[in-house]
Design a protein around this motif. Structure first.
Motif, mmCIF file in Angstrom:
data_model
loop_
_atom_site.group_PDB
_atom_site.id
_atom_site.type_symbol
_atom_site.label_atom_id
_atom_site.label_comp_id
_atom_site.label_asym_id
_atom_site.label_seq_id
_atom_site.Cartn_x
_atom_site.Cartn_y
_atom_site.Cartn_z
ATOM 1 N N SER A 99 3.759 -9.357 8.217
ATOM 2 C CA SER A 99 3.861 -9.059 9.651
ATOM 3 C C SER A 99 3.552 -7.574 9.882
ATOM 4 O O SER A 99 3.550 -6.772 8.945
ATOM 5 C CB SER A 99 5.276 -9.365 10.140
ATOM 6 N N TYR A 149 5.098 -6.472 18.911
ATOM 7 C CA TYR A 149 4.197 -7.164 17.974
ATOM 8 C C TYR A 149 4.769 -7.172 16.547
ATOM 9 O O TYR A 149 4.049 -7.452 15.599
ATOM 10 C CB TYR A 149 2.821 -6.485 17.959
ATOM 11 N N GLU A 150 6.049 -6.844 16.402
ATOM 12 C CA GLU A 150 6.650 -6.664 15.066
ATOM 13 C C GLU A 150 6.418 -7.861 14.148
ATOM 14 O O GLU A 150 6.151 -7.698 12.956
ATOM 15 C CB GLU A 150 8.169 -6.423 15.179
ATOM 16 N N ASP A 151 6.553 -9.078 14.676
ATOM 17 C CA ASP A 151 6.495 -10.265 13.811
ATOM 18 C C ASP A 151 5.116 -10.913 13.749
ATOM 19 O O ASP A 151 4.948 -11.986 13.164
ATOM 20 C CB ASP A 151 7.529 -11.301 14.295
ATOM 21 N N VAL A 152 4.138 -10.257 14.343
ATOM 22 C CA VAL A 152 2.790 -10.829 14.397
ATOM 23 C C VAL A 152 2.026 -10.451 13.121
ATOM 24 O O VAL A 152 2.131 -9.322 12.634
ATOM 25 C CB VAL A 152 2.062 -10.293 15.662
ATOM 26 N N GLU A 156 -3.654 -12.326 14.020
ATOM 27 C CA GLU A 156 -3.292 -12.726 15.394
ATOM 28 C C GLU A 156 -3.401 -11.551 16.373
ATOM 29 O O GLU A 156 -3.190 -11.725 17.563
ATOM 30 C CB GLU A 156 -1.865 -13.279 15.413
ATOM 31 N N LEU A 157 -3.707 -10.377 15.832
ATOM 32 C CA LEU A 157 -3.839 -9.198 16.702
ATOM 33 C C LEU A 157 -5.309 -8.972 17.051
ATOM 34 O O LEU A 157 -6.180 -9.172 16.193
ATOM 35 C CB LEU A 157 -3.355 -7.944 15.963
ATOM 36 N N LYS A 161 -5.945 -3.455 18.114
ATOM 37 C CA LYS A 161 -4.520 -3.333 17.778
ATOM 38 C C LYS A 161 -4.316 -3.311 16.259
ATOM 39 O O LYS A 161 -3.393 -2.682 15.759
ATOM 40 C CB LYS A 161 -3.716 -4.463 18.430
ATOM 41 N N ARG A 162 -5.205 -3.966 15.525
ATOM 42 C CA ARG A 162 -5.118 -3.883 14.055
ATOM 43 C C ARG A 162 -5.359 -2.437 13.607
ATOM 44 O O ARG A 162 -4.747 -1.942 12.681
ATOM 45 C CB ARG A 162 -6.157 -4.790 13.391
#
Ligand SMILES: Nc1ncnc2c1ncn2[C@@H]1O[C@H](COP(=O)(O)OP(=O)(O)OP(=O)(O)O)[C@@H](O)[C@H]1O
Ligand SMILES: [Mg+2]
Length: 263
Positions: A99, A149-152, A156-157, A161-162
Motif C-alpha cells: 500500500s 490514499y494510505e491503503d491504496v 490503483e493510483l 499520484k504514483r
C-alpha cells in the motif's frame, strides 16, 4: 523536523563512460544548502546518469562527489541515503503488493536496523510496535497530497499520484537533500501546481533539491539556479532568466527538436 544536516553538494570533474559513450563528461557544479537547482538538457544529455552518480546507483569513471564536506562517491546507495541524500526514479520503482502507507513506512526504515527483507514480507507486522514510523509516514503522505490514499496500492493510483508517492517515500528517509528525476512527468496541470507548492514548502524547511525536469513551467517557477547539460557536458549555469536566454541552451534544444543529435 530534519534529522540530517543540510549541506553543500559538490560534484567535481565527474565523468561516466559507457564504452565509447561519454554520458557525463567532466562535469562540475555545486548546490549550496537549501537551494533548488534544476538539471536540464535534451533527451540523452546525461541528467539521470548524473543523479545516479550522486546517489551511488552508478560508480564514477572519474571525479569526486562531496556532501557536507565529505566524499560520498564510492559509498553504497544506502550509506548515501543515511548521509541525507534521497531520490526518486524517472521510471517508477514501486511494489505492486504494498500500500501507499507501507511504501512510505519502508522508506523510513533505512534509518533502522530492521532488515529490509522481513520488512518487505510484512511491513505492518515488522513495525507494529513502531507507531512513530506510521505517524511519520502518514505525515509525509499528507505533505505530498496523498492523505486518504494510505491503503491504496500503486496500480490503483493515477500516474501523477504514483510520482508523488515516490516523493513521499524519498522524504520519509528524513533527507536533507532530495534528487527528483522528472517528478512532473505524467502529471496534470493541477498536480504540477501542487508539486510547485510542495517544493516551495520543502525549500522553506531548508531541504536542498536537485530537480531534473523537462516541464519548463515547473523549472522556471521553482529553481533558484539551473545547470544545463548537452552530450554530458555543462553548457550553461545560472538563474532561470539567464539560462533561458543563453544562445547555447536555445541551440541545444532547437537542434534536438529538428531531428536528433547535431554535433
Ligand atoms: N547503462 C547504460 N549503458 C549504456 N549507455 C547508457 C546507460 N545509461 C545511459 N546511457 C547513455 O548515456 C546517455 C545519457 O543518458 P541519460 O539517461 O543520463 O540521459 P537523460 O538526460 O536522463 O535523458 P532523458 O531526458 O531522456 O531522461 C545516453 O546516450 C544514454 O543512452
Ligand atoms: Mg533521464
Amino acid at each position: 523536523m530534519l534529522e540530517q544536516q543540510s549541506g553543500n553538494l559538490i560534484a567535481t570533474n565527474i565523468s561516466k563512460h559507457f564504452g565509447g559513450v561519454r554520458a557525463v563528461d567532466d562535469l562540475s557544479f555545486e548546490i549550496p544548502p537549501g537551494i533548488v537547482c534544476g538539471l536540464i538538457g535534451p533527451n540523452g544529455s546525461g541528467k539521470t546518469t548524473t543523479l545516479n552518480l550522486i546517489t551511488g546507483t552508478l560508480q564514477l569513471t572519474s571525479g569526486t562527489v562531496r556532501y557536507n564536506g565529505q566524499q560520498i562517491n564510492g559509498l553504497k546507495r544506502h550509506e548515501i541515503v543515511r548521509r541525507g541524500i534521497s531520490r526518486t526514479f524517472q521510471n517508477l520503482r514501486l511494489f505492486s503488493s504494498l500500500s501507499a502507507l507501507d511504501h512510505v513506512i519502508l522508506g523510513r526504515y533505512i534509518h533502522c536496523k530492521t532488515p529490509l527483507i522481513p520488512s518487505l514480507l510484512g511491513v505492518r507486522s515488522a513495525v507494529k510496535e513502531d507507531t512513530e514510523a506510521e505517524e511519520k509516514a502518514r505525515h509525509y503522505l499528507n505533505m505530498v497530497g496523498l492523505s486518504g490514499y494510505e491503503d491504496v496500492v500503486p496500480h490503483e493510483l493515477p500516474y501523477g499520484k504514483r510520482k508523488l508517492l515516490e516523493v513521499a517515500r524519498a522524504l520519509s528517509t528524513e533527507a536533507a537533500c532530495l534528487c527528483l528525476d522528472e517528478p512532473a512527468a505524467g502529471m496534470s496541470e493541477g498536480e504540477i501546481d501542487s508539486l510547485i507548492n510542495l517544493i516551495g514548502q520543502l525549500k522553506k524547511q531548508g531541504i536542498t533539491i536537485m530537480l531534473i525536469e523537462h516541464r519548463m513551467t515547473l523549472v522556471m517557477t521553482v529553481c533558484d539556479r539551473i545547470v544545463v547539460l548537452n552530450y554530458g557536458k555543462k553548457i550553461a549555469e545560472g538563474d532561470p532568466q539567464t539560462v533561458s536566454n543563453d544562445p547555447l541552451v536555445i541551440q541545444a534544444y532547437l537542434g534536438r527538436r529538428r531531428g536528433g543529435r547535431t554535433q
